[in-house]
Design a protein around this motif. Sequence first.
Motif, PDB file in Angstrom:
ATOM      1  N   GLY A 302      16.944  52.395   8.763  1.00 31.70           N
ATOM      2  CA  GLY A 302      17.666  52.422   7.500  1.00 31.70           C
ATOM      3  C   GLY A 302      18.303  53.749   7.170  1.00 31.70           C
ATOM      4  N   VAL A 303      18.305  54.699   8.134  1.00 33.58           N
ATOM      5  CA  VAL A 303      18.931  55.997   7.915  1.00 33.58           C
ATOM      6  C   VAL A 303      20.244  56.041   8.671  1.00 33.58           C
ATOM      7  N   PRO A 304      21.156  56.955   8.309  1.00 29.99           N
ATOM      8  CA  PRO A 304      22.429  57.062   9.015  1.00 29.99           C
ATOM      9  C   PRO A 304      22.234  57.246  10.516  1.00 29.99           C
ATOM     10  N   GLN A 305      23.090  56.558  11.286  1.00 32.46           N
ATOM     11  CA  GLN A 305      22.961  56.647  12.729  1.00 32.46           C
ATOM     12  C   GLN A 305      23.170  58.081  13.219  1.00 32.46           C
ATOM     13  N   ALA A 306      23.955  58.868  12.480  1.00 36.87           N
ATOM     14  CA  ALA A 306      24.168  60.262  12.872  1.00 36.87           C
ATOM     15  C   ALA A 306      22.851  61.027  12.932  1.00 36.87           C
ATOM     16  N   LEU A 307      21.911  60.713  12.039  1.00 39.34           N
ATOM     17  CA  LEU A 307      20.613  61.380  12.055  1.00 39.34           C
ATOM     18  C   LEU A 307      19.791  60.930  13.257  1.00 39.34           C
ATOM     19  N   ASN A 308      19.846  59.637  13.569  1.00 32.10           N
ATOM     20  CA  ASN A 308      19.178  59.152  14.775  1.00 32.10           C
ATOM     21  C   ASN A 308      19.745  59.829  16.021  1.00 32.10           C
ATOM     22  N   ASP A 309      21.091  59.948  16.066  1.00 33.91           N
ATOM     23  CA  ASP A 309      21.723  60.591  17.219  1.00 33.91           C
ATOM     24  C   ASP A 309      21.344  62.065  17.300  1.00 33.91           C
ATOM     25  N   ALA A 310      21.218  62.723  16.143  1.00 25.77           N
ATOM     26  CA  ALA A 310      20.811  64.129  16.139  1.00 25.77           C
ATOM     27  C   ALA A 310      19.416  64.293  16.724  1.00 25.77           C
ATOM     28  N   ALA A 311      18.524  63.360  16.421  1.00 26.38           N
ATOM     29  CA  ALA A 311      17.170  63.410  16.976  1.00 26.38           C
ATOM     30  C   ALA A 311      17.208  63.267  18.490  1.00 26.38           C
ATOM     31  N   ARG A 312      17.989  62.304  18.977  1.00 33.90           N
ATOM     32  CA  ARG A 312      18.072  62.084  20.423  1.00 33.90           C
ATOM     33  C   ARG A 312      18.717  63.264  21.135  1.00 33.90           C
ATOM     34  N   LEU A 313      19.825  63.755  20.574  1.00 33.74           N
ATOM     35  CA  LEU A 313      20.540  64.847  21.226  1.00 33.74           C
ATOM     36  C   LEU A 313      19.729  66.133  21.242  1.00 33.74           C
ATOM     37  N   SER A 314      19.008  66.413  20.157  1.00 37.12           N
ATOM     38  CA  SER A 314      18.198  67.632  20.117  1.00 37.12           C
ATOM     39  C   SER A 314      17.157  67.625  21.221  1.00 37.12           C
ATOM     40  N   TYR A 315      16.585  66.447  21.484  1.00 36.29           N
ATOM     41  CA  TYR A 315      15.559  66.435  22.523  1.00 36.29           C
ATOM     42  C   TYR A 315      16.139  66.374  23.921  1.00 36.29           C
ATOM     43  N   ALA A 316      17.308  65.738  24.083  1.00 32.88           N
ATOM     44  CA  ALA A 316      17.969  65.769  25.385  1.00 32.88           C
ATOM     45  C   ALA A 316      18.328  67.209  25.763  1.00 32.88           C
ATOM     46  N   LEU A 317      18.826  67.970  24.791  1.00 39.06           N
ATOM     47  CA  LEU A 317      19.130  69.382  25.039  1.00 39.06           C
ATOM     48  C   LEU A 317      17.856  70.169  25.333  1.00 39.06           C
ATOM     49  N   HIS A 318      16.780  69.845  24.634  1.00 34.65           N
ATOM     50  CA  HIS A 318      15.494  70.500  24.905  1.00 34.65           C
ATOM     51  C   HIS A 318      15.082  70.285  26.359  1.00 34.65           C
ATOM     52  N   LEU A 319      15.205  69.050  26.850  1.00 39.12           N
ATOM     53  CA  LEU A 319      14.822  68.771  28.233  1.00 39.12           C
ATOM     54  C   LEU A 319      15.684  69.541  29.230  1.00 39.12           C
ATOM     55  N   MET A 320      16.961  69.711  28.902  1.00 35.26           N
ATOM     56  CA  MET A 320      17.834  70.487  29.786  1.00 35.26           C
ATOM     57  C   MET A 320      17.348  71.924  29.914  1.00 35.26           C
ATOM     58  N   LEU A 321      16.794  72.465  28.833  1.00 35.89           N
ATOM     59  CA  LEU A 321      16.330  73.845  28.863  1.00 35.89           C
ATOM     60  C   LEU A 321      14.917  73.971  29.413  1.00 35.89           C
ATOM     61  N   VAL A 322      14.154  72.881  29.394  1.00 34.18           N
ATOM     62  CA  VAL A 322      12.823  72.877  30.020  1.00 34.18           C
ATOM     63  C   VAL A 322      12.959  72.756  31.535  1.00 34.18           C
ATOM     64  N   PHE A 323      13.967  72.041  31.979  1.00 30.10           N
ATOM     65  CA  PHE A 323      14.182  71.727  33.393  1.00 30.10           C
ATOM     66  C   PHE A 323      14.025  72.941  34.317  1.00 30.10           C
ATOM     67  N   PRO A 324      14.678  74.091  34.037  1.00 31.57           N
ATOM     68  CA  PRO A 324      14.593  75.212  34.985  1.00 31.57           C
ATOM     69  C   PRO A 324      13.181  75.729  35.223  1.00 31.57           C
ATOM     70  N   LEU A 325      12.343  75.752  34.192  1.00 35.26           N
ATOM     71  CA  LEU A 325      10.984  76.270  34.372  1.00 35.26           C
ATOM     72  C   LEU A 325      10.180  75.409  35.338  1.00 35.26           C
ATOM     73  N   LEU A 326      10.270  74.090  35.185  1.00 41.15           N
ATOM     74  CA  LEU A 326       9.563  73.213  36.112  1.00 41.15           C
ATOM     75  C   LEU A 326      10.190  73.272  37.499  1.00 41.15           C
ATOM     76  N   TYR A 327      11.508  73.450  37.536  1.00 44.72           N
ATOM     77  CA  TYR A 327      12.193  73.494  38.820  1.00 44.72           C
ATOM     78  C   TYR A 327      11.739  74.689  39.646  1.00 44.72           C
ATOM     79  N   TYR A 328      11.486  75.831  39.004  1.00 47.50           N
ATOM     80  CA  TYR A 328      10.988  76.991  39.731  1.00 47.50           C
ATOM     81  C   TYR A 328       9.690  76.654  40.469  1.00 47.50           C
ATOM     82  N   SER A 329       8.780  75.976  39.795  1.00 49.04           N
ATOM     83  CA  SER A 329       7.509  75.629  40.422  1.00 49.04           C
ATOM     84  C   SER A 329       7.723  74.644  41.573  1.00 49.04           C
ATOM     85  N   LEU A 330       8.590  73.665  41.376  1.00 47.73           N
ATOM     86  CA  LEU A 330       8.892  72.720  42.455  1.00 47.73           C
ATOM     87  C   LEU A 330       9.431  73.455  43.668  1.00 47.73           C
ATOM     88  N   ARG A 331      10.407  74.316  43.468  1.00 48.44           N
ATOM     89  CA  ARG A 331      11.057  75.008  44.591  1.00 48.44           C
ATOM     90  C   ARG A 331      10.080  75.900  45.349  1.00 48.44           C
TER      91      ARG A 331
END
Length: 449
Positions: A302-331
């Motif tokens: 029941g909230v504006p879809q823009a707020l739902n999209d903001a929640a999704r996008l904020s966490y997608a961006l978070h995962l992009m910035l988490v990615f390098p730290l885990l990648y170092y350990s993998l490599r």
Amino acid sequence: MEKRAGAAEPLLLPELSGGHGRGGASVSSAVFNLSTSIIGAGIMSIPAAMRVLGVVPALVLIAAIALLSDVSVEFMLRYTGWASAPPSYAVVMGDAFGRAGAATLNVFVAFTTAGTLVVYLIIIGDVMSGSAGAGEEHAGVLGELFGSRWWTGREFVILVTVVVVLLPLVLLRRVDSLRFTSAVSILLAAVFMLITMGIAVYTILSGTAKMPRMFPDFSRLSSPFELFTAVPVVVLAFTFHFNVHPIRAELSKTSDITSAVRISLVLCSVIYAAVGFFGFLLFGDDTMPDLLANFDSSSGSGVPQALNDAARLSYALHLMLVFPLLYYSLRVNVDELLFPGRRPLATDTRRFVALTAALMAAIYVLAIAIPSIWTLFQYTGSTFAVCISLIFPGAMVLRDVHGIAKRKDKAMAATMIILAVITSSIAIASNIMSSIGGDAEGVRAVDCC
């Protein structure tokens, strides 16, 4: 005698003993990097864990696993510096159990991190391009805004993310170089938490909130043993041990890693608890194993879809910035498996670039070829992650090759291993029975990769 190095020395070359580190990094940068290592996609499954356990048991479980994580890191660090090689988790395991122990750790970390990174790309693709599964379709942000286009498809969106955003970050050779992106990632996780809280408050005021259950609803479970499936979810959400040594190595005073770990665990526990509670409050028994799937245009909040999209996008961006730290350990762990005894990876440019490119290509291909890998990794938290975060550190103390463990340490280590084995075994058995019976009500361990 401590080996000296310049401040510009490349990534993942820890000092031989305690004392002063190489990079001059601060405690705050260590906290940012450690917290980023902890808070990955695991936060998406905490609300689903609360759906299974109820709020009170879930909060107790989060606190207990955070405490055990602190104990296991302390065990791991206690045996750091005894080996002649620069300390790392694999070196400490090798010191206790020989080459077989180090290789086992390398394999477990490689599988865990590779699977997690593939999941990150899949989630990013789901957020931007949409997903389909279990007879339901969830629109992506780009699809909602621009409709179906070739450039809104998963393949292209994930490829652009890999080449434009992730590749430049994973080519950095020092963990401390990521302190600013790590700080931003924690900020984005906090933004996601605040948005979730805001939407939940809105539903309370509008009278559409679904008051969360404080305790389990056994009528919704096919078996009481399904409660144990939430344990690996939280364990995997707190699995960051393979990044402790590289972050420790770049501190100006390596003994500060203990304080950094504890601050990070408290910070992440608060974020997990808040997102879990408000996510469960928002969606109730409709909470999905991947909470981001609840935030599409059909969420019904029941909230504006823009707020739902903001929640999704904020966490997608978070995962992009988490990615390098885990990648170092993998490599690094793959390099130790493929090229044992070679000079440090970060000092060999050709090997560094070649391995980086090969692993990135493999992760991209897997993310495209397997659009949903929840089933594939539903046992990861019950196996690899439990071993990395609880069983291996406990085993080092019981092995006690240097005779430094006290009786209470061994008792704690034995208790930690027994609890990990029992809960993981029950979780695996429950997942198998649920899969056979077609009842997927419980939360599976994959949901926290």
